[in-house]
Scaffold this motif. Structure first.
Motif, short mmCIF file in Angstrom:
data_model
loop_
_atom_site.label_atom_id
_atom_site.label_comp_id
_atom_site.label_asym_id
_atom_site.label_seq_id
_atom_site.Cartn_x
_atom_site.Cartn_y
_atom_site.Cartn_z
N ILE A 1 0.85 -1.20 0.00
CA ILE A 1 0.00 0.00 0.00
C ILE A 1 0.88 1.24 0.00
O ILE A 1 0.63 2.20 -0.74
N GLU A 2 1.93 1.23 0.82
CA GLU A 2 2.85 2.38 0.83
C GLU A 2 3.48 2.59 -0.55
O GLU A 2 3.57 3.72 -1.03
N GLU A 3 3.88 1.48 -1.18
CA GLU A 3 4.51 1.60 -2.51
C GLU A 3 3.56 2.23 -3.53
O GLU A 3 3.98 2.94 -4.42
N HIS A 4 2.29 1.91 -3.40
CA HIS A 4 1.31 2.38 -4.39
C HIS A 4 0.47 3.53 -3.87
O HIS A 4 -0.60 3.81 -4.40
N SER A 5 0.95 4.19 -2.83
CA SER A 5 0.05 5.14 -2.16
C SER A 5 -0.32 6.33 -3.04
O SER A 5 -1.44 6.82 -2.96
N SER A 6 0.58 6.79 -3.92
CA SER A 6 0.17 7.97 -4.69
C SER A 6 -0.91 7.61 -5.72
O SER A 6 -1.86 8.38 -5.90
N GLU A 7 -0.82 6.43 -6.36
CA GLU A 7 -1.88 6.04 -7.30
C GLU A 7 -3.20 5.83 -6.55
O GLU A 7 -4.27 6.22 -7.00
N LEU A 8 -3.09 5.17 -5.38
CA LEU A 8 -4.32 4.89 -4.62
C LEU A 8 -4.97 6.19 -4.13
O LEU A 8 -6.19 6.33 -4.16
N SER B 1 -6.42 12.73 0.79
CA SER B 1 -6.20 11.30 0.51
C SER B 1 -4.72 10.95 0.61
O SER B 1 -4.37 9.85 1.05
N THR B 2 -3.85 11.90 0.24
CA THR B 2 -2.40 11.62 0.27
C THR B 2 -1.83 11.63 1.69
O THR B 2 -1.04 10.76 2.05
N TYR B 3 -2.25 12.61 2.49
CA TYR B 3 -1.60 12.78 3.80
C TYR B 3 -2.41 12.25 4.98
O TYR B 3 -1.91 12.20 6.10
N VAL B 4 -3.66 11.91 4.76
CA VAL B 4 -4.47 11.37 5.86
C VAL B 4 -4.89 9.93 5.56
O VAL B 4 -4.50 9.00 6.26
N ASP B 5 -5.67 9.76 4.50
CA ASP B 5 -6.25 8.42 4.25
C ASP B 5 -5.16 7.35 4.04
O ASP B 5 -5.11 6.36 4.77
N PRO C 1 -1.79 7.14 4.44
CA PRO C 1 -0.88 6.76 5.53
C PRO C 1 -1.60 5.95 6.62
O PRO C 1 -1.03 5.00 7.16
N GLN C 2 -2.85 6.31 6.90
CA GLN C 2 -3.57 5.56 7.95
C GLN C 2 -3.97 4.17 7.49
O GLN C 2 -4.05 3.25 8.29
N VAL C 3 -4.24 4.02 6.20
CA VAL C 3 -4.54 2.69 5.67
C VAL C 3 -3.34 1.77 5.91
O VAL C 3 -3.46 0.68 6.49
N ALA C 4 -2.16 2.24 5.49
CA ALA C 4 -0.94 1.43 5.67
C ALA C 4 -0.67 1.18 7.15
O ALA C 4 -0.34 0.07 7.56
N GLU C 5 -0.88 2.23 7.96
CA GLU C 5 -0.62 2.11 9.40
C GLU C 5 -1.50 1.04 10.04
O GLU C 5 -1.03 0.26 10.88
N ASN C 6 -2.76 0.97 9.64
CA ASN C 6 -3.65 -0.02 10.24
C ASN C 6 -3.21 -1.45 9.91
O ASN C 6 -3.22 -2.31 10.79
#
Ligand code: ADP
Length: 502
Positions: free
Chosen positions: A88-95, A110-114, A116-121
């Motif tokens: 998810i981190e690798e693809h975070s900008s496309e996602l 979506s870039t700085y909140v959603d 990072p928290q998706v990967a964190e969870n």
């Protein structure tokens, strides 16, 4: 199909259902389209799951639960979850770009909140996989008693459209860490990132059928999942109205349920608060994500004696919010998710005016140029002279509309703040720490923010009191919703039970 298809790709986006590790059409062959809410243009065509597909997905999840997934070591389970967080981190900008295209939220969010928290969870719960343990209980006599913490089985998970990928992460990560399998139904308004997540789930190495993703409508696919006798647990995030339908459907089979529902959070400003902090906090409370947040600070309680000054500053700041192209990094607010939501917000503006509230800002859609003329935009809107009994103070609007209510003293405030069917969250702005902590104890809400708002972390529990639902997401408490406790008794004496004689 392993990597994420970028948003600017010219290939029309098409998604099938993800069942048993395969990408398949719906049994009915039906599809639905999901628009980009900033322009109204079609973003993707998606297979539409219904009862027959839910049946297939539940069977696949059951086979996976009884097969490979339960035989896998906790360590390997954790490693796969960790790998998913890295993918998810690798693809975070496309996602992030896709999330913005499908939901309308500003790319900054979506870039700085959603994302990072998706990967964190996923990362946080990856760590839990090897730490879910039973206990030994000091029972009397020649007995040994211990507990096993076991997965509940096949989980149905129904999620909303306001934080599409993040809600998927909140639900999937603890369920999978605890060894469950899942049938996930994304919201029909925002299925795209969940389907992309399916590709990363494949790449991470989850066995087939552990995660099944079945987009479709609530009344068909969602209802079939909630009522399915083959699931052991249903987890839902969405409106209180639908939450009640889910609880009723689950009652039929006594399926375990957890619900994260609506809110009408009080966000409270005392006269002694740092004014800058409080004004910014009020804005974060209601305009973040276009106000489409279940814990939004939609009832803004302001101490009577600072009302004038506070509102002047709030109106001035709100007038500088950029509403427009959500892909633009300087945009603060994008469109609402759908025309239906936009109309709902407009109808509440009428209600507020009929009830006698005073509109201080906003109240309509902004005039935007070009493709954005067809988008579902709405201006940040402020109503004052609201009393807590009005519909705009009691009903969840789910948009950028704040109701300002004044209070005289602490008692008056607590009474009003708790006078709601909801109890999800609350915020308070004050420099008086004793008052802040008194409030934290008195308020009936699952989350309290003191001199801050909308803070989240994968390690910290989130959930509601009253009609905001039951169960807690995130943190170790989330694991309680996804595990059974089994008590095991062992006789250590080696003697027969003498109760009925020797
Ligand atoms: P909203 O009203 O804000 O769109 P909902 O609570 O209706 O929020 O939707 C949240 C999720 O619940 C979505 O995935 C939606 O498809 C699903 N849903 C809606 N109605 C039902 C229903 N009757 N049974 C099960 N799921 C439903």
């Amino acid at each position: 199909m392993s990597s994420v298809q970028p948003v600017e790709s010219n290939t029309p986006r098409k998604y099938q259902l993800f069942i048993d590790g395969q990408w398949v059409d719906a049994e009915s062959g039906k599809t639905f389209t999901t628009p980009n809410p900033a322009t109204g243009e079609n973003l993707a065509e998606v297979s539409e799951a219904d009862k027959a597909d839910i049946d297939k997905a539940v069977s696949a999840a059951r086979r996976a639960f009884e097969g490979k997934w339960s035989k896998m070591s906790a360590r390997d389970r954790g490693r796969i979850l960790y790998k998913l967080s890295k993918l998810i981190e690798e693809h975070s900008s496309e996602l992030a770009a896709l999330e913005t295209a499908d939901n309308g939220k500003p790319i900054k969010e979506s870039t700085y909140v959603d994302l990072p928290q998706v990967a964190e969870n996923f990362e946080y719960f990856a760590g839990w996989a090897t730490k879910i343990e039973g206990e030994t209980i000091p029972v009397p006599g020649q007995m040994f008693n211990y507990t096993l913490r076991e997965p509940v089985g096949v989980c149905g998970q129904i999620i909303p459209w306001n934080f599409p990928l993040l809600m998927a992460a909140w639900k999937l990560a603890p369920a999978l860490a605890a060894g469950n399998t899942v049938v996930l139904k994304p919201a029909e308004q925002t299925p795209v990132t969940a389907m992309e997540l399916g590709k990363l789930i494949q790449e991470a190495g989850f066995p087939e059928g552990v995660v099944n993703i079945v987009p479709g409508y609530g009344e068909t696919a969602g209802a079939a999942l909630a009522a399915h006798p083959g699931i052991d647990k249903i987890a839902f995030t969405g409106s209180t109205e639908v939450g009640k339908l889910i609880a009723r459907a689950a009652a039929e089979n006594l399926t375990k349920v957890s619900l994260e529902l609506g809110g009408k959070a009080p966000n409270i400003v005392f006269a002694d608060a740092d004014m800058d902090q409080a004004v910014n906090g009020a804005m974060m409370g209601i305009f973040f994500n276009q106000g489409q947040v279940c814990c939004a600070g939609s009832r803004l309680f302001v101490e009577e004696k600072i009302k004038g000054e506070f509102l002047d500053r709030l109106i001035e700041k709100a007038s500088r919010i950029n509403v427009g192209d959500p892909m633009d990094k300087g945009t603060h607010m994008g469109p609402q998710v759908s025309e239906e939501q936009l109309n709902r917000i407009k109808s509440y503006v009428d209600v507020a005016q009929k009830e006698g509230a005073t509109m201080l800002a906003g109240g309509e859609s902004p005039q935007l140029a070009g493709a954005f003329q067809k988008g579902y935009f709405f201006q940040p809107t402020i109503f004052s002279d609201v009393n807590n009994q009005m519909r705009v103070a009691q009903e969840e609007i789910f948009g950028p509309v704040v109701s300002v209510i004044t209070f005289r003293d602490e008692d008056d405030l607590i009474r009003q703040a708790n006078d709601t069917i909801y109890g999800l969250s609350a915020g308070i702005w004050t420099r008086d720490i004793t008052r802040a902590h008194r409030f934290a104890k008195e308020i009936k809400a699952g989350v309290v923010w003191i001199n801050t708002f909308n803070m989240f972390n994968a390690a910290s529990p989130f959930g509601g009191y009253k009609q905001s639902g039951y169960g807690r997401e995130m943190g170790k408490h989330a694991l309680e919703m996804y595990t059974h406790v089994k008590s095991v008794w062992v006789d250590l004496s080696g003697r027969p039970i003498g109760w009925f004689g020797k």
